[in-house]
Write a protein that holds these residues in place. Structure first.
Motif, PDB file in Angstrom:
ATOM      1  N   ALA A  42      -6.464   3.234 -32.640  1.00 22.51           N
ATOM      2  CA  ALA A  42      -5.123   3.184 -32.084  1.00 22.51           C
ATOM      3  C   ALA A  42      -4.446   1.851 -32.356  1.00 22.51           C
ATOM      4  O   ALA A  42      -5.015   0.794 -32.097  1.00 22.51           O
ATOM      5  CB  ALA A  42      -5.184   3.410 -30.574  1.00 22.51           C
ATOM      6  N   GLY A  43      -3.240   1.919 -32.874  1.00 23.98           N
ATOM      7  CA  GLY A  43      -2.408   0.729 -33.058  1.00 23.98           C
ATOM      8  C   GLY A  43      -2.853  -0.169 -34.176  1.00 23.98           C
ATOM      9  O   GLY A  43      -2.239  -1.190 -34.436  1.00 23.98           O
ATOM     10  N   GLY A  44      -3.961   0.180 -34.808  1.00 22.48           N
ATOM     11  CA  GLY A  44      -4.479  -0.688 -35.854  1.00 22.48           C
ATOM     12  C   GLY A  44      -5.109  -1.933 -35.283  1.00 22.48           C
ATOM     13  O   GLY A  44      -5.348  -2.892 -36.006  1.00 22.48           O
ATOM     14  N   ALA A  45      -5.411  -1.970 -33.987  1.00 21.39           N
ATOM     15  CA  ALA A  45      -5.910  -3.201 -33.392  1.00 21.39           C
ATOM     16  C   ALA A  45      -7.364  -3.457 -33.750  1.00 21.39           C
ATOM     17  O   ALA A  45      -7.787  -4.603 -33.856  1.00 21.39           O
ATOM     18  CB  ALA A  45      -5.743  -3.155 -31.878  1.00 21.39           C
ATOM     19  N   ASP A  46      -8.153  -2.412 -33.897  1.00 18.55           N
ATOM     20  CA  ASP A  46      -9.557  -2.582 -34.241  1.00 18.55           C
ATOM     21  C   ASP A  46      -9.809  -2.396 -35.720  1.00 18.55           C
ATOM     22  O   ASP A  46     -10.793  -2.897 -36.252  1.00 18.55           O
ATOM     23  CB  ASP A  46     -10.425  -1.585 -33.463  1.00 18.55           C
ATOM     24  CG  ASP A  46     -10.370  -1.851 -31.972  1.00 18.55           C
ATOM     25  OD1 ASP A  46     -10.501  -3.011 -31.591  1.00 18.55           O
ATOM     26  OD2 ASP A  46     -10.161  -0.883 -31.221  1.00 18.55           O
ATOM     27  N   SER A  47      -8.971  -1.639 -36.368  1.00 22.71           N
ATOM     28  CA  SER A  47      -9.042  -1.502 -37.814  1.00 22.71           C
ATOM     29  C   SER A  47      -7.623  -1.561 -38.342  1.00 22.71           C
ATOM     30  O   SER A  47      -6.688  -1.177 -37.646  1.00 22.71           O
ATOM     31  CB  SER A  47      -9.710  -0.179 -38.208  1.00 22.71           C
ATOM     32  OG  SER A  47      -8.941   0.912 -37.781  1.00 22.71           O
ATOM     33  N   PRO A  48      -7.460  -2.086 -39.534  1.00 20.57           N
ATOM     34  CA  PRO A  48      -6.096  -2.340 -40.010  1.00 20.57           C
ATOM     35  C   PRO A  48      -5.335  -1.062 -40.349  1.00 20.57           C
ATOM     36  O   PRO A  48      -5.916  -0.011 -40.579  1.00 20.57           O
ATOM     37  CB  PRO A  48      -6.324  -3.180 -41.267  1.00 20.57           C
ATOM     38  CG  PRO A  48      -7.685  -2.796 -41.728  1.00 20.57           C
ATOM     39  CD  PRO A  48      -8.480  -2.511 -40.487  1.00 20.57           C
ATOM     40  N   LEU A  49      -4.007  -1.197 -40.376  1.00 20.75           N
ATOM     41  CA  LEU A  49      -3.156  -0.142 -40.905  1.00 20.75           C
ATOM     42  C   LEU A  49      -3.204  -0.192 -42.426  1.00 20.75           C
ATOM     43  O   LEU A  49      -3.244  -1.258 -43.023  1.00 20.75           O
ATOM     44  CB  LEU A  49      -1.712  -0.339 -40.457  1.00 20.75           C
ATOM     45  CG  LEU A  49      -1.384  -0.261 -38.973  1.00 20.75           C
ATOM     46  CD1 LEU A  49       0.097  -0.478 -38.761  1.00 20.75           C
ATOM     47  CD2 LEU A  49      -1.822   1.068 -38.399  1.00 20.75           C
ATOM     48  N   PHE A 105      -0.949   1.285 -45.631  1.00 18.29           N
ATOM     49  CA  PHE A 105       0.396   1.806 -45.855  1.00 18.29           C
ATOM     50  C   PHE A 105       0.512   2.557 -47.170  1.00 18.29           C
ATOM     51  O   PHE A 105      -0.157   2.230 -48.158  1.00 18.29           O
ATOM     52  CB  PHE A 105       1.405   0.655 -45.879  1.00 18.29           C
ATOM     53  CG  PHE A 105       1.672   0.048 -44.538  1.00 18.29           C
ATOM     54  CD1 PHE A 105       0.841  -0.924 -44.026  1.00 18.29           C
ATOM     55  CD2 PHE A 105       2.767   0.452 -43.794  1.00 18.29           C
ATOM     56  CE1 PHE A 105       1.084  -1.492 -42.784  1.00 18.29           C
ATOM     57  CE2 PHE A 105       3.032  -0.111 -42.549  1.00 18.29           C
ATOM     58  CZ  PHE A 105       2.190  -1.080 -42.044  1.00 18.29           C
ATOM     59  N   GLU A 124       9.550   2.384 -31.158  1.00 21.42           N
ATOM     60  CA  GLU A 124      10.678   1.615 -30.627  1.00 21.42           C
ATOM     61  C   GLU A 124      12.037   2.046 -31.158  1.00 21.42           C
ATOM     62  O   GLU A 124      13.064   1.737 -30.551  1.00 21.42           O
ATOM     63  CB  GLU A 124      10.462   0.126 -30.929  1.00 21.42           C
ATOM     64  CG  GLU A 124      10.339  -0.179 -32.406  1.00 21.42           C
ATOM     65  CD  GLU A 124      10.059  -1.661 -32.669  1.00 21.42           C
ATOM     66  OE1 GLU A 124      10.837  -2.508 -32.208  1.00 21.42           O
ATOM     67  OE2 GLU A 124       9.057  -1.946 -33.356  1.00 21.42           O
ATOM     68  N   TYR A 149       4.558   7.850 -33.943  1.00 22.51           N
ATOM     69  CA  TYR A 149       3.182   7.833 -34.392  1.00 22.51           C
ATOM     70  C   TYR A 149       2.463   9.077 -33.880  1.00 22.51           C
ATOM     71  O   TYR A 149       2.948   9.791 -32.990  1.00 22.51           O
ATOM     72  CB  TYR A 149       2.456   6.560 -33.948  1.00 22.51           C
ATOM     73  CG  TYR A 149       2.304   6.403 -32.452  1.00 22.51           C
ATOM     74  CD1 TYR A 149       3.317   5.834 -31.691  1.00 22.51           C
ATOM     75  CD2 TYR A 149       1.130   6.784 -31.806  1.00 22.51           C
ATOM     76  CE1 TYR A 149       3.186   5.667 -30.330  1.00 22.51           C
ATOM     77  CE2 TYR A 149       0.988   6.625 -30.437  1.00 22.51           C
ATOM     78  CZ  TYR A 149       2.027   6.057 -29.705  1.00 22.51           C
ATOM     79  OH  TYR A 149       1.886   5.904 -28.346  1.00 22.51           O
ATOM     80  N   TYR A 206       7.081   3.996 -40.076  1.00 28.90           N
ATOM     81  CA  TYR A 206       7.833   2.771 -39.883  1.00 28.90           C
ATOM     82  C   TYR A 206       9.068   2.809 -40.772  1.00 28.90           C
ATOM     83  O   TYR A 206       9.084   3.444 -41.812  1.00 28.90           O
ATOM     84  CB  TYR A 206       7.010   1.547 -40.305  1.00 28.90           C
ATOM     85  CG  TYR A 206       5.941   1.111 -39.341  1.00 28.90           C
ATOM     86  CD1 TYR A 206       4.672   1.688 -39.368  1.00 28.90           C
ATOM     87  CD2 TYR A 206       6.175   0.101 -38.414  1.00 28.90           C
ATOM     88  CE1 TYR A 206       3.683   1.272 -38.483  1.00 28.90           C
ATOM     89  CE2 TYR A 206       5.193  -0.331 -37.535  1.00 28.90           C
ATOM     90  CZ  TYR A 206       3.954   0.268 -37.577  1.00 28.90           C
ATOM     91  OH  TYR A 206       2.970  -0.151 -36.710  1.00 28.90           O
ATOM     92  N   LEU A 262       8.441   0.529 -35.695  1.00 28.42           N
ATOM     93  CA  LEU A 262       7.761   1.803 -35.527  1.00 28.42           C
ATOM     94  C   LEU A 262       8.735   2.882 -35.059  1.00 28.42           C
ATOM     95  O   LEU A 262       9.462   2.696 -34.075  1.00 28.42           O
ATOM     96  CB  LEU A 262       6.623   1.652 -34.515  1.00 28.42           C
ATOM     97  CG  LEU A 262       5.785   2.901 -34.251  1.00 28.42           C
ATOM     98  CD1 LEU A 262       5.019   3.304 -35.513  1.00 28.42           C
ATOM     99  CD2 LEU A 262       4.822   2.641 -33.107  1.00 28.42           C
ATOM    100  N   LEU A 280       9.398  -4.590 -40.058  1.00 24.00           N
ATOM    101  CA  LEU A 280       8.864  -3.243 -39.893  1.00 24.00           C
ATOM    102  C   LEU A 280       8.977  -2.810 -38.435  1.00 24.00           C
ATOM    103  O   LEU A 280       8.511  -3.516 -37.537  1.00 24.00           O
ATOM    104  CB  LEU A 280       7.391  -3.206 -40.313  1.00 24.00           C
ATOM    105  CG  LEU A 280       7.130  -3.138 -41.810  1.00 24.00           C
ATOM    106  CD1 LEU A 280       5.712  -3.593 -42.120  1.00 24.00           C
ATOM    107  CD2 LEU A 280       7.342  -1.721 -42.325  1.00 24.00           C
TER     108      LEU A 280
END
Lengths: 115, 110
Positions: free
Chosen positions: A97-104, A106, A59, A48, A35, A45, A43
């Motif tokens: 994927a995408g941090g949707a189920d588990s967080p990112l 940093f 993006e 990835y 990022y 992206l 932030l």
């Protein structure tokens, strides 16, 4: 803290030179992200990776390339740096994927200045 | 297009003065709403994940709540060490990325 190391922490470079930023993780997470953070934009992206040698664009990918030859390392390269690429760059990792189920999680960032 | 908007941009409170930060989101099929804290010179630090409307999560003086269009981060009796920028991000169904808001810069004066 999640085991994420970014190097270098600070870099000043000249317009037109190539620059490579490194992200190293010790968590064995599959997903890694680059990022950039700029005032007024938050932030955004860049690229990835969803596995070794598997990468995709985010993006704001123009002018950037990435490589991932090992699970633990994700490299971001600016082929020919421009002043618009002056920013703070963050690497992040996640288990899904995408941090949707588990967080990112940093790293602490690389501050890049292109003069 | 997925979008996340945070308000206010900046908030200054006195120690002990409770308040709330707002995160409005427009995503196609919310998969998760995330709150992060970011200190100067550091990367964002994960605080909470919320998955469905009505869900609440708490950690010390912070409580995050979620509706179908917004999330709130409530700060109760804050202390100076709660000063930071708070970011929210939304993940949508099938997306490989999160969309981040621009953050709220919170300052707690002693």
């Amino acid at each position: 803290d999640a085991g994420i190391t970014q190097s270098p922490r600070h870099k000043v470079t000249e317009t037109g030179t190539p620059v490579t930023l490194r992200c190293h993780q010790t968590e064995n997470h599959r997903y890694m992200y680059w990022y950039r953070q700029d005032p007024g934009h938050g932030l955004r992206l860049i690229h990835y990776s969803y596995g070794v040698k598997d990468t995709d664009k985010g993006e704001v990918s123009d002018g950037y390339s990435v490589s991932r030859s090992k699970t633990e390392d994700f490299l971001l390269t600016l082929e020919s740096a421009t002043s618009s690429q002056t920013s703070v760059y963050f690497c992040a990792i996640s288990e899904s994927a995408g941090g949707a189920d588990s967080p990112l999680h940093f790293g602490n960032g690389t501050r890049l200045t292109v003069t | 297009e997925d979008q996340v908007t945070q308000s206010p941009e900046a908030l200054r409170l006195q120690e002990g003065e409770s308040s709330s930060l707002n995160c409005s989101y427009t995503v196609s099929g919310l998969r998760g709403l995330f709150w992060y804290r970011q200190d100067p010179g550091k990367g964002p630090e994960f605080l909470f994940t919320l998955y469905s409307a009505g869900e609440e999560k708490e950690k010390e003086r912070l409580k995050a709540t979620l509706t179908k269009k917004e999330s709130f981060l409530h700060i109760t009796a804050p202390k100076p060490e709660d000063s930071a920028t708070y970011l929210c991000a939304a993940g949508s169904q099938g997306a490989q990325k999160l969309v981040f808001g621009q953050g709220t810069r919170l300052t707690i004066n002693p």
